[in-house]
Design an enzyme around this catalytic site. Structure first.
Site, PDB file in Angstrom:
ATOM      1  N   ASN A  98       0.668  -1.002  -0.298  1.00  0.00           N
ATOM      2  CA  ASN A  98       0.017   0.107   0.048  1.00  0.00           C
ATOM      3  C   ASN A  98       1.052   1.334  -0.024  1.00  0.00           C
ATOM      4  O   ASN A  98       0.683   2.376  -0.599  1.00  0.00           O
ATOM      5  CB  ASN A  98      -0.902  -0.009   1.246  1.00  0.00           C
ATOM      6  CG  ASN A  98      -2.252  -0.541   0.823  1.00  0.00           C
ATOM      7  OD1 ASN A  98      -2.996  -0.369   0.024  1.00  0.00           O
ATOM      8  ND2 ASN A  98      -2.804  -1.464   1.877  1.00  0.00           N
ATOM      9  N   HIS A 106      -8.521  -0.403   7.233  1.00  0.00           N
ATOM     10  CA  HIS A 106      -8.514  -1.559   7.743  1.00  0.00           C
ATOM     11  C   HIS A 106      -9.269  -2.797   6.844  1.00  0.00           C
ATOM     12  O   HIS A 106     -10.218  -2.341   6.032  1.00  0.00           O
ATOM     13  CB  HIS A 106      -9.719  -1.191   9.016  1.00  0.00           C
ATOM     14  CG  HIS A 106      -9.774  -2.526   9.769  1.00  0.00           C
ATOM     15  ND1 HIS A 106      -8.803  -2.854  10.791  1.00  0.00           N
ATOM     16  CD2 HIS A 106     -10.792  -3.461   9.938  1.00  0.00           C
ATOM     17  CE1 HIS A 106      -9.164  -4.101  11.446  1.00  0.00           C
ATOM     18  NE2 HIS A 106     -10.367  -4.334  10.823  1.00  0.00           N
TER      19      HIS A 106
END
Length: 198
Positions: free
Chosen positions: A18, A109
């Site tokens: 990411n 999340h």
């Protein structure tokens, strides 16, 4: 319209997929740039990934530094950081850091909060719990960070279907696709909208 370039610090603990997507997305961006990456694991793969981005300063700090927060705050100020993005960062953010960056710390999340959040719910633990409970869907939640794990205001959610034969590894791969697809764009929108309201 102000011409300031907003600077992001990435916090990471793992392989950094990411973090790499975010750094790539904001390379040559007119209004936002990634200037710093801080990691609490010396051998983490994120350091290799960040080496592709010479504009990003990468540093290792130990867990005590992160939990105390003061050393981190000094480094953030030194690099003129405006926003913090947690990209696979597993430590709780200390209160002094949350207070110094109100509504300017963003986390992702790998589940649809408020389900499957809280202490110990990260990575494969989340996906295994989702599969064990026979959920029909999962997804990602991008949210503001406050003093409690996974309880900050939700900014964005995206979901994916879970088939009966799917295992935790296959679900993890689908979730990672959603992360890579949405996280950089949502960060961009959040920062630019935040700027409009300053």
């Amino acid at each position: 319209m102000d011409n300031k370039k907003y600077r992001i610090a990435l916090f990471a603990s793992g392989s950094g997929s990411n973090a790499e997507k975010i750094a790539h997305y904001f390379t040559n961006h007119p209004s936002v740039e990634v200037g710093l990456m801080l990691c609490n694991k010396k051998e983490a793969g994120v350091f290799d990934r960040m080496s592709k981005f010479p504009q990003v300063v990468s540093r290792h700090l130990n867990n005590k530094d992160f939990r105390d927060g003061e050393t981190v705050l000094d480094i953030l100020r030194e690099h003129h950081i405006d926003f913090i993005v947690l990209a696979g960062f597993l430590l709780k953010i200390p209160e002094n850091l949350v207070k110094a960056y109100p509504k300017r710390i963003i986390n992702i999340h790998p589940a649809l909060l408020p389900k499957y959040g809280g202490r110990g719910m990260y990575g494969h633990f989340v996906h295994e719990a989702v599969i064990e409970n026979d959920e029909k869907e999962s997804g990602i939640t991008i949210h503001e960070v406050n003093e409690a794990y996974d309880e900050g205001a939700i900014i964005f959610q995206a979901s994916c279907q879970i088939t009966a034969e799917m295992n935790a590894e296959e679900l993890a791969a689908k979730i990672q696709q959603l992360e890579h697809q949405h996280f950089p764009k949502v960060i961009e929108e959040y920062i630019l909208n935040f700027r409009e309201h300053l």
